[in-house]
Write an enzyme that holds these catalytic residues in place. Structure first.
Site, PDB file in Angstrom:
ATOM      1  N   GLU A 225       2.070   8.046  -0.730  1.00 20.69           N
ATOM      2  CA  GLU A 225       2.702   7.227  -1.837  1.00 20.69           C
ATOM      3  C   GLU A 225       3.080   6.162  -0.519  1.00 20.69           C
ATOM      4  OE1 GLU A 225       2.724   6.810  -4.822  1.00 20.69           O
ATOM      5  OE2 GLU A 225       2.117   8.510  -5.661  1.00 20.69           O
ATOM      6  N   CYS A 259      11.473   0.799  -2.189  1.00 17.15           N
ATOM      7  CA  CYS A 259       9.750   1.113  -1.462  1.00 17.15           C
ATOM      8  C   CYS A 259       8.663  -0.332  -2.575  1.00 17.15           C
ATOM      9  CB  CYS A 259       8.755   1.743  -1.506  1.00 17.15           C
ATOM     10  SG  CYS A 259       8.460   2.902  -3.303  1.00 17.15           S
TER      11      CYS A 259
END
Ligand code: NAD
Length: 480
Positions: A225, A259
């Protein structure tokens, strides 16, 4: 972000405590390779209890690690998100554990085919500092639901939170079920060299590459991720005020240390000033007093703060117009940085090349849809893409001609909060996905099983071959 100057092919480090707990979990898994639903539910309850009973400790620890982290942001993005992942897993567990029926082709009937989810074993989770609780406990919930043992390595940049996480996991779980190992880069390196049955890493693309290489030595499957530059595209058909509010919110939540925060904005050429003014106005409404409000989160360390200031200074040096939304004079000691809009910066400065990961927002004017699509496609595939507008055909064209990990249309961040949508990157923004059922499947071996029937026709294809075999093959070729 961590030190990337170390050579990639170094000998893997080892840590005795890490090796001990891994071996313990491996043995415990071998003794109980298929925990029944009740056992998994009890583990999810223990995780929910660990979080909810220690809510105040978690909020305080995250706050001290950031020097100031909004309590509401911690409630939403750490506590509620982690608990809702565990509750959703509990709620759906029986359905997720069921075998999935798979169609069997006519010539293989009456055999039956199924995918049978099976726990993988011991799962490793390496998590970053920006949402330290959510990004450790939300994948842990999926891994426990799938019947695995879990080892977590949180970031060294949130030491107080990592301590709390270690304590509360220790209080609720036998270490053979779940444990937290704390430490810095050395432990990270040792951790990624452990032959886990699956390793989920959340962090930067550069460290993700190292983790992938370390895992490859054991052929450990990974979910990576990662990050990247996520664009927000404002279409000609957009309501600029509404888009600006969503963008300002998405960029200032956790002070842009997200993010999937919009990294930069592409807006139609004739609407540049209107867009900049609307984003600045929206940010002022969200945080009228950023110096004094506890609502606005600080930058995680002095190093990260200096890096962000450096990005802005370079943009100023290159002649770009910079607008600080709110005073920053009193903010340096607290490491609070106001939303800083950089208008139409040149393409070759660091701000336009690196993931920003803070409240600095380049707003670029762009000549039409094709140019916006080309701009996105020139860079690495982003983790998220945001599109604002009311023209369905324009929206579909942008979505079809760009490749992003996930998309929210007419808002920011929210596709990540929708637990039933898989979350992950594509290309340099990541490999694999989790959340909801996808998370359960990521941490399961979806084992294909064919159940032969006693009326099986396959024996007719055994040797010795004859004319009959040829006839049968001819028939099969007609029906396949
Ligand atoms: P990072 O890559 O510096 O660190 C992540 C973790 O890796 C930490 O626990 C760290 O201790 C560990 N680590 C450091 N060096 C290591 C090594 N050589 N081997 C193994 N582990 C090592 O990332 P960060 O600065 O903590 O987080 C910010 C980055 O994470 C941003 O790029 C952001 O986009 C990304 N991120 C992605 C997601 C997502 O879900 N896709 C979520 C949050 C953050």
């Amino acid at each position: 972000m961590a030190d990337t100057t170390r050579p990639i092919n170094e000998t893997p480090a080892h840590d005795a405590e890490l090796d001990r707990i891994f071996e313990l979990q491996k043995k415990a898994f071998a003794a109980e390779p298929y925990p029944v639903a009740n056992v998994r539910t009890a583990r999810l309850d223990a995780l929910i209890h660990a979080i909810e009973a220690n809510e105040t400790r978690i909020i305080d620890a995250v706050n001290s690690d950031f020097s100031n982290r909004s309590r509401h942001e911690t409630l939403v993005a750490e506590i509620i998100v982690s608990v809702s992942a565990a509750k959703a897993a509990k709620h759906n567990l029986n359905r997720w554990m069921r075998a999935r029926a798979v169609a069997t082709p006519l010539h293989m009937k009456p055999a039956k085919s199924r995918l049978e989810p099976q726990p993988l074993g011991v799962i490793g989770i390496i998590s970053p500092w920006n949402y330290p609780v959510q990004l450790a406990f939300s994948p842990a919930a999926a891994a426990l639901a799938a019947g695995n043992r879990v080892l977590i390595k949180p970031s060294e940049l949130t030491p107080a939170t990592s301590e709390v996480m270690r304590d509360i996991v220790r209080a609720e779980f036998d270490e053979s079920v779940m444990a937290v190992i704390t430490g810095g880069v050395e432990i990270g390196q040792a951790f990624s060299s452990v032959p886990f049955d699956h390793l989920l890493f959340t962090g930067s693309t550069s460290i993700g590459q190292r983790v992938y290489m370390a895992a490859a030595k054991n052929l450990t499957p990974v979910t990576l991720e990662l990050g990247g530059k996520s664009p927000a595209i404002i279409d000609e058909s957009a309501d600029i005020e509404a888009a600006a509010l969503s963008i300002a919110y998405g960029k200032t939540f956790n002070a842009g240390q997200t993010c999937v925060a919009p990294d930069y904005v592409l807006t139609p050429r004739g609407k540049l000033n209107e867009t900049v003014d609307a984003i600045a106005g929206a940010a002022r409404k969200l945080y009228p007093e950023i110096d004094t409000t506890a609502d606005y989160t600080a930058i995680i360390t002095q190093r990260h703060f200096a890096r962000l200031k450096g990005l802005v200074d370079e943009a100023k040096g290159a002649g770009a117009k910079v607008i600080e939304v709110g005073s920053s004079n009193a903010l340096d000691p607290q490491r609070k940085m106001p939303l800083t809009i950089v208008v139409d910066p040149p393409e070759d400065i660091a701000l336009m090349r690196e993931e920003i990961f803070g409240p600095v927002l380049p707003v670029l004017s762009i000549a039409g849809r094709d140019a916006a699509i080309d701009h996105v496609n020139k860079g690495d595939r982003p983790l998220a893409l945001y599109w604002f507008g009311n023209d369905g055909a324009a929206r579909d064209e942008v979505l079809r001609r760009t490749v992003a990990g996930g998309v929210t249309v007419n808002d920011t961040l929210l596709h990540v909060a929708q637990e039933n949508l898989p979350f992950g990157g594509v290309g340099k923004s990541g490999i694999g996905a989790y959340h909801g059922e996808k998370g359960f499947e990521t941490f399961s071996h979806m084992k294909p099983v064919l159940y032969q029937s006693k009326f099986a026709s396959s024996k007719m294809l055994h040797p010795p071959f004859s004319e009959k075999t040829d006839k049968l093959l001819k028939m099969i070729r007609k029906i396949i």
